[in-house]
Design a protein around this motif. Structure first.
Motif, mmCIF file in Angstrom:
data_model
loop_
_atom_site.group_PDB
_atom_site.id
_atom_site.type_symbol
_atom_site.label_atom_id
_atom_site.label_comp_id
_atom_site.label_asym_id
_atom_site.label_seq_id
_atom_site.Cartn_x
_atom_site.Cartn_y
_atom_site.Cartn_z
ATOM 1 N N VAL A 142 0.843 -1.199 0.000
ATOM 2 C CA VAL A 142 0.000 0.000 0.000
ATOM 3 C C VAL A 142 0.879 1.251 0.000
ATOM 4 N N ARG A 143 0.545 2.161 -0.878
ATOM 5 C CA ARG A 143 1.337 3.383 -1.021
ATOM 6 C C ARG A 143 1.283 4.222 0.261
ATOM 7 N N PRO A 144 2.444 4.639 0.771
ATOM 8 C CA PRO A 144 2.450 5.506 1.967
ATOM 9 C C PRO A 144 1.691 6.802 1.719
ATOM 10 N N GLY A 145 1.013 7.270 2.757
ATOM 11 C CA GLY A 145 0.299 8.541 2.685
ATOM 12 C C GLY A 145 -1.120 8.448 2.179
ATOM 13 N N VAL A 146 -1.538 7.269 1.711
ATOM 14 C CA VAL A 146 -2.883 7.120 1.144
ATOM 15 C C VAL A 146 -3.922 6.878 2.232
ATOM 16 N N MET A 147 -3.608 6.022 3.184
ATOM 17 C CA MET A 147 -4.573 5.640 4.212
ATOM 18 C C MET A 147 -4.463 6.546 5.438
ATOM 19 N N GLU A 148 -5.584 6.665 6.155
ATOM 20 C CA GLU A 148 -5.597 7.466 7.380
ATOM 21 C C GLU A 148 -4.814 6.755 8.473
ATOM 22 N N ALA A 187 13.839 12.687 0.525
ATOM 23 C CA ALA A 187 13.606 11.287 0.206
ATOM 24 C C ALA A 187 12.355 10.742 0.885
ATOM 25 N N ASP A 188 11.783 11.488 1.797
ATOM 26 C CA ASP A 188 10.619 11.013 2.537
ATOM 27 C C ASP A 188 9.516 12.062 2.496
ATOM 28 N N ILE A 189 9.164 12.486 1.292
ATOM 29 C CA ILE A 189 8.161 13.538 1.160
ATOM 30 C C ILE A 189 6.800 13.088 1.665
ATOM 31 N N SER A 190 6.563 11.783 1.718
ATOM 32 C CA SER A 190 5.261 11.290 2.156
ATOM 33 C C SER A 190 4.983 11.596 3.620
ATOM 34 N N SER A 191 6.021 11.893 4.403
ATOM 35 C CA SER A 191 5.809 12.213 5.813
ATOM 36 C C SER A 191 6.120 13.669 6.141
ATOM 37 N N ALA A 192 6.421 14.486 5.127
ATOM 38 C CA ALA A 192 6.743 15.901 5.354
ATOM 39 C C ALA A 192 5.481 16.698 5.703
ATOM 40 N N GLU A 193 5.616 17.654 6.593
ATOM 41 C CA GLU A 193 4.479 18.489 6.987
ATOM 42 C C GLU A 193 4.310 19.697 6.078
ATOM 43 N N GLY A 212 10.420 23.472 4.997
ATOM 44 C CA GLY A 212 9.768 22.312 4.406
ATOM 45 C C GLY A 212 10.649 21.560 3.444
ATOM 46 N N CYS A 213 10.042 20.703 2.653
ATOM 47 C CA CYS A 213 10.746 19.862 1.681
ATOM 48 C C CYS A 213 10.258 20.164 0.273
ATOM 49 N N VAL A 214 11.056 19.770 -0.700
ATOM 50 C CA VAL A 214 10.737 19.978 -2.114
ATOM 51 C C VAL A 214 10.091 18.723 -2.686
ATOM 52 N N SER A 215 9.079 18.921 -3.509
ATOM 53 C CA SER A 215 8.492 17.834 -4.281
ATOM 54 C C SER A 215 8.220 18.357 -5.686
ATOM 55 N N ALA A 216 7.623 17.519 -6.524
ATOM 56 C CA ALA A 216 7.469 17.918 -7.920
ATOM 57 C C ALA A 216 6.353 17.146 -8.596
ATOM 58 N N SER A 217 5.927 17.660 -9.729
ATOM 59 C CA SER A 217 4.970 16.944 -10.566
ATOM 60 C C SER A 217 5.724 16.003 -11.492
#
Length: 334
Positions: free
Chosen positions: A165-171, A210-216, A243-248
């Protein structure tokens, strides 16, 4: 349909590194509680490592009904063979109906090897899990064809039903200090074989990227940023915000940033407190990965861009003028 009466419960592989439980494991416990309720079954957390008994209390707090603890020196650091042997032995001994893993580097390495060893299916990188009320089968939904459609996959002929299961998807599961769980200390025995590997060195990344799924806080750049050099604005704004950088995907495909920073159906799903989309049009594949953010701010010179439809606040303007102004304001306040 085959008789699977001996298979019971929803099991979650708890990923821990150096005694710290990965955030996705708490998300999986939350989803497992929902699935187990639909099946009238219990949730079992499976945690492996060396000297990790103190994690039992934390897992109990986050909703596990039962905890299987495998504590052995062979599990000091994650390596494929001993962890595969541990999970295979648990499945063979306890007959779970469903087994969930996080779609992390470790989960993606472990889950397919376990599925092959127990001869069952595996649906990878799921974004939705539901129980079919009529058949009690797990409906596992994941992006397909580059994220252009969603496929729901069943495993009708084998057990357990398994998914990453993809991180960040579920509550994330809610903590309940009054929850109590049964503890089973289990050890199948570990004997070194020709599939064991030796860890020579561990190189840790210092960046949170490397861990954008847990960044606030995330500042995300898209095609509209224009170039790899111009992406410095995104990094500067993220630094000013802490914060952290992410992208499309467009920015990743252009080679401006690494794939690990991609948000969207074919990247990572994120739930930050603040998400700033800079130069991102707002295609549905990207929005699916960030729409659960608490606060979304969009910066785009095209006032008709779809991203404004999901944003809480929007700034219509040239990012090359808007972003430097924001950075200056933030730095002046420090």
């Amino acid at each position: 349909m085959k008789d699977f009466a001996q298979y019971k419960g929803v099991y979650v592989f708890i990923q821990q590194v150096e005694g710290k439980i990965a955030p996705v494991s708490f998300e999986l416990l939350g989803k497992a509680k929902q699935l187990a309720a639909a099946l009238d079954e219990e949730v079992t957390a499976v945690v492996m490592g060396c000297g990790i008994k103190e994690l039992v209390g934390e897992l109990e707090t986050y909703g596990a009904d039962r905890i299987i603890l495998i504590d052995d020196p062979a599990l000091q650091s994650y390596t494929t063979e001993p962890y595969t042997h541990g999970m295979y032995s648990v499945i063979n001994e306890f007959n779970p109906e469903i087994v969930l893993y996080g779609a992390t580097t470790i989960g993606r390495d472990l889950a397919p090897r376990v599925s092959a060893r127990v001869h069952t299916g595996l649906t990878a990188d799921c974004t939705k899990l539901e129980i079919d009320a009529d058949t009690r089968q797990l409906m596992m939904t994941r992006p397909a064809f580059g994220g252009n459609l969603m496929a729901t996959i069943l495993c009708p002929d084998f057990r357990p039903q398994m998914a990453t299961v993809r991180p960040g998807v579920m509550e994330r599961a809610e903590a309940n200090p009054d929850n109590r769980a049964e503890l089973i200390e289990y050890n199948p025995g570990f004997e070194r074989n020709d599939r064991y590997v030796e860890i020579i060195d561990v190189i840790k990344k210092s960046s949170c990227s490397a861990d954008i799924s847990s960044a606030e806080i995330l500042v995300s750049g898209g095609r509209g940023v224009g170039s790899k050099e111009n992406f410095k604005l995104i990094y500067d704004l993220a630094e000013a915000l802490g914060g952290c950088v992410s992208a499309s995907r467009a920015a990743v495909d252009a080679g401006w940033v690494d794939k690990e920073l991609q948000v969207g159906q074919t990247g990572k799903t994120v739930r930050p407190k603040l998400y700033i989309a800079v130069g991102i049009s707002g295609a549905i594949q990207h929005v699916a990965g960030m729409e659960e953010a608490e606060l979304i701010i969009a910066i785009n010179r095209d006032e008709t861009a779809p991203i404004f439809g999901v944003a809480d606040y929007g700034i219509v303007g040239d990012l090359n003028k808007v972003v430097p102004m924001l950075i200056k304001k933030l730095n002046d306040r420090k």
